[in-house]
Each structure stands twice: as structure tokens, then as C-alpha cells.
Design a protein around this motif. Structure first.
Motif, PDB file in Angstrom:
ATOM      1  N   SER A 238     -23.313  33.144 101.110  1.00  0.00           N
ATOM      2  CA  SER A 238     -24.461  33.798 101.729  1.00  0.00           C
ATOM      3  C   SER A 238     -24.699  33.261 103.136  1.00  0.00           C
TER       4      SER A 238
ATOM      5  N   ARG B 124     -29.478  42.594 100.580  1.00  0.00           N
ATOM      6  CA  ARG B 124     -30.842  43.118 100.703  1.00  0.00           C
ATOM      7  C   ARG B 124     -31.806  42.021 101.162  1.00  0.00           C
ATOM      8  N   ASP B 125     -31.590  40.814 100.669  1.00  0.00           N
ATOM      9  CA  ASP B 125     -32.450  39.698 101.067  1.00  0.00           C
ATOM     10  C   ASP B 125     -32.287  39.397 102.552  1.00  0.00           C
TER      11      ASP B 125
ATOM     12  N   HIS C 243     -27.314  51.325  90.885  1.00  0.00           N
ATOM     13  CA  HIS C 243     -27.793  50.821  92.171  1.00  0.00           C
ATOM     14  C   HIS C 243     -28.237  52.015  93.018  1.00  0.00           C
TER      15      HIS C 243
ATOM     16  N   GLU D 115     -29.595  36.750  88.631  1.00  0.00           N
ATOM     17  CA  GLU D 115     -30.837  36.454  87.907  1.00  0.00           C
ATOM     18  C   GLU D 115     -30.786  37.102  86.523  1.00  0.00           C
TER      19      GLU D 115
ATOM     20  N   ALA E 283     -27.854  42.073  96.123  1.00  0.00           N
ATOM     21  CA  ALA E 283     -29.142  41.377  96.217  1.00  0.00           C
ATOM     22  C   ALA E 283     -29.152  40.437  97.422  1.00  0.00           C
ATOM     23  N   ASP E 284     -28.032  39.785  97.664  1.00  0.00           N
ATOM     24  CA  ASP E 284     -27.916  38.888  98.816  1.00  0.00           C
ATOM     25  C   ASP E 284     -28.051  39.668 100.124  1.00  0.00           C
TER      26      ASP E 284
ATOM     27  N   THR F 246     -23.852  43.138  91.718  1.00  0.00           N
ATOM     28  CA  THR F 246     -25.305  42.996  91.637  1.00  0.00           C
ATOM     29  C   THR F 246     -25.788  41.831  92.496  1.00  0.00           C
ATOM     30  N   ALA F 247     -25.099  40.690  92.388  1.00  0.00           N
ATOM     31  CA  ALA F 247     -25.491  39.512  93.163  1.00  0.00           C
ATOM     32  C   ALA F 247     -25.234  39.722  94.648  1.00  0.00           C
TER      33      ALA F 247
ATOM     34  N   SER G 205     -27.068  41.389  84.074  1.00  0.00           N
ATOM     35  CA  SER G 205     -28.256  40.533  83.958  1.00  0.00           C
ATOM     36  C   SER G 205     -28.737  40.447  82.512  1.00  0.00           C
TER      37      SER G 205
END
Length: 379
Positions: free
Chosen positions: A359, A31-32, A53, A169, A28-29, A24-25, A264
Motif C-alpha cells: 500500500s 478506495r482508501d 463490487h 477485514e 479497499a486499499d 477485495t483487499a 470476508s
């Protein structure tokens, strides 16, 4: 035009909440950093991965032929290996079989805060040394992993960061979910995580191991008038939680969570606890992130490394002769909970910053790949 296609290979597919927290983390990284990138997750259970997902492509990798693996790998611009503890004896060779096919086709490799060890078998050591020597970047989540790689003969520079779950998060975990699980209102709550004994209790049979942890549960019930909530991080943890509860004299004060919760949500659950005692690494990470005083019951070097990073006392394994020190440490944890929480909070902020280091390394690799991809498209 020119968007990257990135593959992610790890122990994903719903078997372990800690691994799912990492995924998940990690996603998200990515995608950011690359909002329009196509993400392909190599999963043990593609249906599970897609359900949780939906904005990724999920493909199987276990039992898949080289030809079929190559067909997927040929579409990628980068393969990310990790994170999580996947490079260890007999398991490493399974993941690295896919990595070898990727490298044979010239695909760049990045390890994402991967966990390594124990690594003693020659086949696994050789494959790790061979494949990671050719990696664009090697990042590991703890010092133990770096040492294991160095002892395996890897000469490639290794960057130590931290577990990606430190960037997760929390989601809201409303109190009504606890009530639906049979957890009563108006009581202090202690979260507890147990797993199979393994190296944590090599000198105890399973029954004796359950009895010892049951004493911890009973002690908490009577010492602080708390109910004990067992939090399974894998399905088999439910069986061991039942084993512990079966030996508690105050079993009526224990509850085992059976709901299907996301990582989460479990992180959000932690705010309801007054104290946490456990074995699973990511249960302990979640407790630290929620600023809940916790006591690790180590079963592997990765838990010792976490305790050391956060300045938290940790007993070396679980055995009959540590019963007294174990209960004394639980007692001390409760008495010192406020000061410990303050100290750990500062350390957690430092480790979260270390986790962001993965990251930053990934960003540099992705920017380089994207620049080359755009240059090819516009040439």
C-alpha cells in the motif's frame, strides 16, 4: 476534476476465493487512498465482478483483441498487475499480452504483491523480463517470487511485501449458516481444505491421495472428537472433498460447505474452528488471521513460504511414506495448539505490516500520478 482512472488486472471473476480475497483487499486499499478514482477491473467474468463490487467498472480481457484492449487502456492513468500467483509458465504470457499493449501506449505499470513461479519456459521468462523491466514499481508477495524473477533475468529493483489478503477485514459468519450446512452443534470443529493433488502428491494417484487425506480426517474425528468441515476455495475442491469423505470410516462426521460465501465471510467462518488442516494458501492465511492453529499440507513454494514466515511446521508434500509423520504432526498440533497460536499471532502481526508495504509503494505512485494529472488540468 483530475481524478485518476486505475485498471486492475488479475485472476478475478469468481473462480477462486483466494483471488477474490486479493481483489477485495486491493480495491479497499485503492478506495482508501483515492476515494474518487475510477476503478476498472479486467475480469474473467465481468458480471460476477460487478455483482460483488458494484462501484467498479468490469471489462473482459480473455479473447479480447488488441484493438478492443487498447480502447480500454487508453482511458487509464495506471495499470496494476496482481496480486496473486499469475506469473507462471504458460499463464504469464496471457496476462502480459494485455500489459504489452498498455506499455506500447505509455501506460505506467505497477505490480501489486504479485506471485511468481514456476517460470521456466523461455516465452514466459522473456515476456516477464521485458514487461517488468519497464514497470514503475515491482512488488511481490514472497521471497520465492523475487528469486524466480531474478533467475528470469529481471534487474529492476524488487520489493517483497506480503499477500494482500492479510489486509482483508472479516465479515460475520453467524452460526445458523453452519446449521443450514448440516454442521451439528456441540462438537469441536476442524476446518479442512483439499484441492487437486498436483505437485503436492506427484507419486500418488488421485484415489490414493484421497485415502491418505481421509486418514487425517478420521484421525481428527477420533483423536479430538471433532467433526470435519471441508471448505472449498474453488468449485473443483468440492469434488476432491467428496473423494476424501468417500474413504473416511467416519464419513458421517464430515460436512462439505456448498454455500456461495464471500472471502470476508470465509475469514469470519474461521472463528468457529478449533483447528485447521489444509492445502489452499488463502485458507491457511485465513486460519492464521483468525488465530486458529493450523497445519499446512504444501503443494507449492508459496505455502512453504507462508509456513516459514509464520514459524509453522510443514511437511514436504503428500506421499504414502509420510502418513505416519503427517498424523504425528496433526497430533502434535493439537497438543501444542495454545502455545502455537500465541507464537503465530505475533508473526501474523508482522506479516500484516509487510502487506501494508504494498500500500505504501502504491500510495507513492498514485500521488505522483495525481500531481502530474492536476498539473495538466490546471496548465
Amino acid at each position: 476534476m483530475g481524478e485518476l482512472t486505475i485498471g486492475v488486472l488479475g485472476s478475478y471473476g469468481g473462480r477462486n476465493l483466494g483471488d477474490e480475497a486479493i481483489l477485495t483487499a486491493l480495491l479497499a486499499d485503492l478506495r482508501d487512498q483515492q476515494p474518487h478514482a475510477r476503478l476498472v477491473v479486467f475480469s474473467r467474468n465481468p458480471a460476477h465482478t460487478l455483482a460483488h463490487h458494484p462501484n467498479v467498472e468490469a471489462v473482459p480481457w480473455e479473447g479480447v483483441s488488441r484493438v478492443d484492449s487498447a480502447a480500454v487502456l487508453d482511458r487509464l492513468d495506471l495499470l496494476i498487475l496482481g496480486g496473486g500467483g499469475i506469473l507462471y509458465d504458460r499463464e504469464a504470457r496471457r496476462y502480459l499480452r494485455v500489459v504489452r499493449v498498455a506499455q506500447e501506449r505509455g501506460l505506467p505499470l505497477l505490480t501489486y504483491a504479485v506471485g511468481v513461479g514456476p517460470l521456466t519456459e523461455s516465452v514466459d521468462c522473456g515476456m516477464v523480463r521485458e514487461t517488468l523491466t519497464g514497470a514503475t514499481e515491482v512488488t511481490v508477495r514472497d521471497e520465492e517470487s523475487r528469486v524466480v524473477l531474478e533467475e528470469a533475468g529481471l534487474l529492476t529493483p524488487i520489493t517483497v511485501t506480503a499477500d494482500p489478503a492479510f489486509l482483508l477485514e472479516p465479515a460475520d459468519f453467524p452460526i445458523h449458516l453452519l446449521r443450514e450446512e448440516g454442521v451439528r452443534a456441540g462438537k469441536r470443529l476442524v476446518g479442512m481444505s483439499v484441492r487437486e493433488p498436483g505437485r503436492a502428491a506427484e507419486r500418488l494417484d488421485v484415489d490414493a491421495y484421497h485415502r491418505l487425506l481421509a486418514q487425517v480426517g478420521d484421525f481428527l474425528v477420533h483423536r479430538i472428537d471433532a467433526d470435519v468441515v471441508f471448505v472449498p476455495m474453488e468449485r473443483d475442491d468440492i469434488r476432491h472433498s467428496h473423494g476424501v469423505m468417500s474413504h473416511m470410516t467416519a464419513a458421517d462426521r464430515g460436512r462439505i460447505l456448498h454455500g456461495d460465501y464471500s472471502p470476508s465471510q470465509v475469514l469470519g467462518l474461521m472463528r468457529h474452528f478449533d483447528l485447521a488442516v489444509g492445502m489452499r494458501l488463502h485458507f491457511l492465511i485465513f486460519a492464521a488471521m483468525a488465530n486458529i492453529p493450523f497445519l499446512p499440507l504444501p503443494y507449492a513454494g508459496k505455502v512453504f513460504d507462508l509456513a516459514q514466515r509464520l514459524g509453522v511446521p510443514a511437511l514436504k508434500g503428500v506421499a504414502r511414506e509420510v502418513e505416519g509423520p503427517l498424523l504425528a504432526e496433526v497430533d502434535r498440533l493439537w497438543d501444542e495448539r495454545d502455545t502455537r497460536a500465541e507464537s503465530v499471532s505475533l508473526r501474523v502481526a508482522e506479516v500484516c505490516e509487510q502487506a501494508r508495504g504494498t500500500s505504501r509503494v502504491t500510495r507513492a505512485v498514485l500521488e505522483g500520478l495525481r500531481s502530474r494529472t492536476l498539473a495538466r488540468v490546471t496548465a
